[in-house]
Design a protein around this motif. Structure first.
Motif, PDB file in Angstrom:
ATOM      1  N   TYR A   1     -13.058  -1.391   8.516  1.00 39.95           N
ATOM      2  CA  TYR A   1     -13.527  -0.185   7.838  1.00 39.95           C
ATOM      3  C   TYR A   1     -12.396   0.465   7.032  1.00 39.95           C
ATOM      4  O   TYR A   1     -11.228   0.371   7.389  1.00 39.95           O
ATOM      5  CB  TYR A   1     -14.041   0.830   8.859  1.00 39.95           C
ATOM      6  CG  TYR A   1     -15.386   0.459   9.449  1.00 39.95           C
ATOM      7  CD1 TYR A   1     -16.532   0.499   8.666  1.00 39.95           C
ATOM      8  CD2 TYR A   1     -15.504   0.084  10.787  1.00 39.95           C
ATOM      9  CE1 TYR A   1     -17.761   0.170   9.202  1.00 39.95           C
ATOM     10  CE2 TYR A   1     -16.725  -0.250  11.330  1.00 39.95           C
ATOM     11  CZ  TYR A   1     -17.854  -0.211  10.529  1.00 39.95           C
ATOM     12  OH  TYR A   1     -19.070  -0.547  11.064  1.00 39.95           O
ATOM     13  N   TYR A   2     -12.764   1.110   5.935  1.00 41.34           N
ATOM     14  CA  TYR A   2     -11.822   1.900   5.158  1.00 41.34           C
ATOM     15  C   TYR A   2     -12.563   3.128   4.658  1.00 41.34           C
ATOM     16  O   TYR A   2     -13.798   3.164   4.588  1.00 41.34           O
ATOM     17  CB  TYR A   2     -11.237   1.107   3.990  1.00 41.34           C
ATOM     18  CG  TYR A   2     -12.251   0.725   2.934  1.00 41.34           C
ATOM     19  CD1 TYR A   2     -12.502   1.541   1.837  1.00 41.34           C
ATOM     20  CD2 TYR A   2     -12.980  -0.463   3.035  1.00 41.34           C
ATOM     21  CE1 TYR A   2     -13.443   1.202   0.884  1.00 41.34           C
ATOM     22  CE2 TYR A   2     -13.925  -0.814   2.095  1.00 41.34           C
ATOM     23  CZ  TYR A   2     -14.147   0.016   1.020  1.00 41.34           C
ATOM     24  OH  TYR A   2     -15.094  -0.324   0.081  1.00 41.34           O
ATOM     25  N   GLU A   3     -11.796   4.172   4.299  1.00 40.54           N
ATOM     26  CA  GLU A   3     -12.409   5.397   3.777  1.00 40.54           C
ATOM     27  C   GLU A   3     -12.231   5.516   2.266  1.00 40.54           C
ATOM     28  O   GLU A   3     -13.180   5.676   1.527  1.00 40.54           O
ATOM     29  CB  GLU A   3     -11.831   6.619   4.486  1.00 40.54           C
ATOM     30  CG  GLU A   3     -12.216   6.685   5.967  1.00 40.54           C
ATOM     31  CD  GLU A   3     -11.836   8.007   6.588  1.00 40.54           C
ATOM     32  OE1 GLU A   3     -12.426   9.026   6.190  1.00 40.54           O
ATOM     33  OE2 GLU A   3     -10.962   8.015   7.469  1.00 40.54           O
ATOM     34  N   LYS A   4     -10.973   5.390   1.792  1.00 42.35           N
ATOM     35  CA  LYS A   4     -10.720   5.528   0.353  1.00 42.35           C
ATOM     36  C   LYS A   4      -9.946   4.340  -0.211  1.00 42.35           C
ATOM     37  O   LYS A   4     -10.322   3.769  -1.222  1.00 42.35           O
ATOM     38  CB  LYS A   4      -9.962   6.833   0.074  1.00 42.35           C
ATOM     39  CG  LYS A   4     -10.772   8.085   0.363  1.00 42.35           C
ATOM     40  CD  LYS A   4      -9.972   9.339   0.056  1.00 42.35           C
ATOM     41  CE  LYS A   4     -10.787  10.600   0.359  1.00 42.35           C
ATOM     42  NZ  LYS A   4      -9.999  11.841   0.102  1.00 42.35           N
ATOM     43  N   ASN A   5      -8.849   3.974   0.439  1.00 42.62           N
ATOM     44  CA  ASN A   5      -7.941   2.975  -0.115  1.00 42.62           C
ATOM     45  C   ASN A   5      -8.272   1.583   0.397  1.00 42.62           C
ATOM     46  O   ASN A   5      -7.814   1.167   1.464  1.00 42.62           O
ATOM     47  CB  ASN A   5      -6.494   3.338   0.239  1.00 42.62           C
ATOM     48  CG  ASN A   5      -5.496   2.521  -0.560  1.00 42.62           C
ATOM     49  OD1 ASN A   5      -5.825   1.469  -1.105  1.00 42.62           O
ATOM     50  ND2 ASN A   5      -4.272   3.018  -0.637  1.00 42.62           N
ATOM     51  N   ILE A   6      -9.080   0.847  -0.364  1.00 44.74           N
ATOM     52  CA  ILE A   6      -9.460  -0.497   0.048  1.00 44.74           C
ATOM     53  C   ILE A   6      -8.270  -1.459  -0.031  1.00 44.74           C
ATOM     54  O   ILE A   6      -8.153  -2.379   0.781  1.00 44.74           O
ATOM     55  CB  ILE A   6     -10.638  -1.028  -0.800  1.00 44.74           C
ATOM     56  CG1 ILE A   6     -11.140  -2.375  -0.243  1.00 44.74           C
ATOM     57  CG2 ILE A   6     -10.241  -1.175  -2.260  1.00 44.74           C
ATOM     58  CD1 ILE A   6     -12.382  -2.893  -0.903  1.00 44.74           C
ATOM     59  N   ASN A   7      -7.352  -1.226  -0.970  1.00 43.97           N
ATOM     60  CA  ASN A   7      -6.208  -2.127  -1.125  1.00 43.97           C
ATOM     61  C   ASN A   7      -5.292  -2.105   0.089  1.00 43.97           C
ATOM     62  O   ASN A   7      -4.710  -3.126   0.460  1.00 43.97           O
ATOM     63  CB  ASN A   7      -5.413  -1.776  -2.395  1.00 43.97           C
ATOM     64  CG  ASN A   7      -6.005  -2.415  -3.631  1.00 43.97           C
ATOM     65  OD1 ASN A   7      -6.094  -3.626  -3.729  1.00 43.97           O
ATOM     66  ND2 ASN A   7      -6.442  -1.584  -4.563  1.00 43.97           N
ATOM     67  N   GLU A   8      -5.181  -0.949   0.715  1.00 45.03           N
ATOM     68  CA  GLU A   8      -4.342  -0.842   1.911  1.00 45.03           C
ATOM     69  C   GLU A   8      -4.885  -1.723   3.033  1.00 45.03           C
ATOM     70  O   GLU A   8      -4.149  -2.479   3.670  1.00 45.03           O
ATOM     71  CB  GLU A   8      -4.278   0.620   2.355  1.00 45.03           C
ATOM     72  CG  GLU A   8      -3.333   0.867   3.521  1.00 45.03           C
ATOM     73  CD  GLU A   8      -3.264   2.340   3.892  1.00 45.03           C
ATOM     74  OE1 GLU A   8      -3.230   2.632   5.100  1.00 45.03           O
ATOM     75  OE2 GLU A   8      -3.257   3.185   2.972  1.00 45.03           O
ATOM     76  N   VAL A   9      -6.193  -1.632   3.261  1.00 46.98           N
ATOM     77  CA  VAL A   9      -6.829  -2.446   4.300  1.00 46.98           C
ATOM     78  C   VAL A   9      -6.804  -3.915   3.910  1.00 46.98           C
ATOM     79  O   VAL A   9      -6.553  -4.791   4.751  1.00 46.98           O
ATOM     80  CB  VAL A   9      -8.285  -1.978   4.541  1.00 46.98           C
ATOM     81  CG1 VAL A   9      -8.986  -2.883   5.551  1.00 46.98           C
ATOM     82  CG2 VAL A   9      -8.308  -0.541   5.008  1.00 46.98           C
ATOM     83  N   LEU A  10      -7.045  -4.192   2.626  1.00 45.59           N
ATOM     84  CA  LEU A  10      -7.044  -5.569   2.142  1.00 45.59           C
ATOM     85  C   LEU A  10      -5.705  -6.240   2.410  1.00 45.59           C
ATOM     86  O   LEU A  10      -5.643  -7.376   2.899  1.00 45.59           O
ATOM     87  CB  LEU A  10      -7.369  -5.592   0.649  1.00 45.59           C
ATOM     88  CG  LEU A  10      -7.266  -6.941  -0.064  1.00 45.59           C
ATOM     89  CD1 LEU A  10      -8.238  -7.953   0.531  1.00 45.59           C
ATOM     90  CD2 LEU A  10      -7.542  -6.776  -1.554  1.00 45.59           C
ATOM     91  N   ASN A  11      -4.614  -5.538   2.109  1.00 46.03           N
ATOM     92  CA  ASN A  11      -3.294  -6.122   2.307  1.00 46.03           C
ATOM     93  C   ASN A  11      -2.957  -6.294   3.783  1.00 46.03           C
ATOM     94  O   ASN A  11      -2.273  -7.249   4.158  1.00 46.03           O
ATOM     95  CB  ASN A  11      -2.224  -5.281   1.602  1.00 46.03           C
ATOM     96  CG  ASN A  11      -2.225  -5.508   0.099  1.00 46.03           C
ATOM     97  OD1 ASN A  11      -2.260  -6.642  -0.354  1.00 46.03           O
ATOM     98  ND2 ASN A  11      -2.218  -4.434  -0.670  1.00 46.03           N
TER      99      ASN A  11
END
Length: 563
Positions: free
Chosen positions: A392-402
């Protein structure tokens, strides 16, 4: 000698009695035939480009049915089966030039051609486009093909003659509903998304219209059909749009004729006429890959070639992966194959070699909720206790993706539903593409993005415009049927695990469904989130012990077992 279903039918017609006895004799006869062939061609069947075929693949390769449908599950070795079939035919004495091999894309054709060459067989593999062109050229017919943008130019030319407010009702062409705009002049200006969507609507309509081989008189039938609609607004709107579509079709046809040109649809239709009138080279076998993506008119071309040449036909595909309805593919030619090619036999390639059994069970349950799909139970020797992870993520998808990318070993595919989903992703060590482009590919790990509940999410919720129902006679009444198949394609690209990046504030209904139906899906984040509303899950006690419940209870009543 092999007795096909067509042979058996003719035998029964000539012998009015003992029909059941004939069926039994056919089964025994064909078993003896195949057993003999399996021994005779054992060396080939044990080593098709370095791989040994399983029992079902061997029967498909050796079969002499008049018409054959091969249901090939994801990762079940369909390309290997096609390769084995061609190699067997050539080794048994068939000239490669007597085999018509067709696939859906240039890339697929190149891959099969190279595999054959690697095995010592030099032969052409056609796309339908190349086949149609070849038929027309060999018969001295017109082969000047217009560019892809020709129709779009004509659409803009026709629409530019009108003030769109004079010919169209107050309606939003993007969000099919009760659009109400106070400044529609601005919205329908030539450089807006709304005008672009209107242009795209007419391009799709004309392509589907021509792909079904309709002529100008069909517009009268559409208008009569439109009069039966109960909704007065839709009747009025469709009448206006059909009038515009007819004008665009006439202008497009006139332009093609004036320039002595044809488009792709004309090419296939003209090829059908050429085969019927002038004949075609004497093929003995027809093999078609990715048959689930075939349109009605392409199916007609195959029927005509088969009728004229007397060739045996084998088509291979997976109805679970039919994802090109927007481009004219017609699932009916696949699921009702015996209607188009009578006395046919169906084989099922259910042994798969890419996905784990656990993932196949999850996705089989998911796809077969649509009862129109042909039931098959895929089997794998691979095991993976947790084949799907949710991040799950709230705003920053790139942070979770990395975070996910840095935790993975092996190659990675990052898949988005739309082009814009992947445009702004920062992916260092992985291939990034849309799900449509990933078809036929595989990777150790697959990351799927844009799994949110929105118009352009996954599933995409933009409904077909009512106008397209006149040219799309085959419907999936099941909600998001094609989106469901597209999600199936995305999930079955992996050899190990899928990682679903989900907006916790508006999770996709597909993610909700997977969580509700399966216990072997793990949420990677430290905090557990509710798949329905995105709130945190908290431990609660009930009559049967501890469980996770939504913090928003009683507004949201989602629960999840512990353990």
């Amino acid at each position: 000698m092999y007795i096909s279903k067509l042979d058996a039918y003719n035998l029964k017609k000539s012998k009015k009695i003992f029909k059941n006895l004939i069926d039994k004799k056919v089964v025994l006869n064909n078993k003896r035939y195949l057993d003999t062939k399996k021994i005779e061609y054992k060396d080939l069947l044990d080593n098709v480009n370095g791989h040994s075929l399983d029992d079902v693949q061997r029967e498909i390769v050796l079969s002499e049915e008049d018409s054959t449908l091969v249901l090939a599950g994801a990762g079940s070795g369909k390309s290997l089966t096609i390769l084995g079939r061609v190699l067997y035919l050539v080794k048994s004495g068939v000239n490669p030039n007597d085999i018509l091999c067709i696939s859906f894309t240039n890339m697929a054709c190149d891959s099969l051609r190279k595999s054959l060459l690697n095995c010592g067989v030099s032969m052409d593999v056609f796309t339908f486009h190349k086949l149609g062109l070849n038929i027309l050229k060999s018969n001295g017919c017109n082969t000047k093909i217009v560019g892809d943008d020709a129709l779009g130019f004509i659409v803009e030319k026709v629409l530019s003659k009108y003030d769109l407010l004079d010919i169209l009702p107050d309606y939003n062409f993007v969000d099919v509903g009760d659009g109400d705009f106070t400044d529609l002049h601005v919205l329908l200006s030539r450089d807006t998304l709304e005008f672009s969507s209107l242009k795209k609507l007419f391009i799709t309509f004309i392509n589907l219209f021509k792909g079904s081989n309709y002529d100008i008189l069909e517009f009268d039938n559409f208008l009569e059909e439109n009069k039966k609609k109960i909704n007065k607004f839709k009747r009025f709107r469709n009448e206006r749009l059909l009038g515009l579509a007819k004008e665009i079709y006439e202008e497009y046809s006139f332009t093609l004729s004036k320039n002595k040109s044809i488009d792709f649809h004309d090419m296939i239709n003209n090829a059908i006429f050429a085969v019927e009138k002038y004949r075609i080279k004497k093929y003995k076998y027809i093999i078609v890959d990715e048959y689930q993506d075939t349109s009605l008119v392409k199916c007609k071309l195959l029927q005509v070639i088969k009728d004229v040449t007397g060739a045996k036909i084998m088509v291979v595909g997976d109805d679970f992966q039919s994802i090109y309805q927007f481009a004219g593919s017609n699932l009916n030619v696949f699921v009702n194959f015996s209607f188009f090619f009578p006395y046919s036999r169906v084989f099922k390639l259910e042994n798969t070699y890419r996905n784990s059994q656990e993932l196949l069970d999850i996705m089989g349950k998911f796809i077969l909720k649509n009862k129109r799909q042909i039931k098959k139970k895929l089997i794998s020797q691979k095991r993976n206790k947790i084949p799907v992870y949710i991040c799950y993520y709230e705003k920053n998808i790139n942070e979770v993706l990395n975070e996910v990318l840095n935790s993975l070993d092996g190659d990675v595919l990052v898949l988005g539903r739309n082009n814009k989903d992947i445009m702004n992703l920062r992916v260092k060590n992985g291939r990034c593409m849309t799900v449509h482009k990933s078809k036929g590919l595989e990777a150790d790990n697959v990351i799927i993005v844009n799994l949110e509940d929105s118009i352009n999410g996954f599933p995409n919720k933009i409904c077909d415009d009512d106008l397209l129902k006149f040219v799309k006679k085959e419907y999936d009444s099941f909600l998001y049927a094609e989106e469901r198949r597209l999600f199936y394609v995305a999930m079955t690209r992996t050899k190990k695990c899928n990682y679903l990046l989900v907006n916790k504030n508006k999770p996709s209904c597909f993610v909700e469904e997977l969580l509700l139906d399966n216990s072997n899906i793990k949420i990677m984040n430290d905090d557990l989130f509710c798949p329905r509303c995105g709130s945190k899950l908290v431990k609660r006690n009930g009559n049967y012990g501890e469980f996770y419940g939504c913090k928003n209870y009683p507004t949201c009543r989602f629960t999840k077992k512990i353990g």
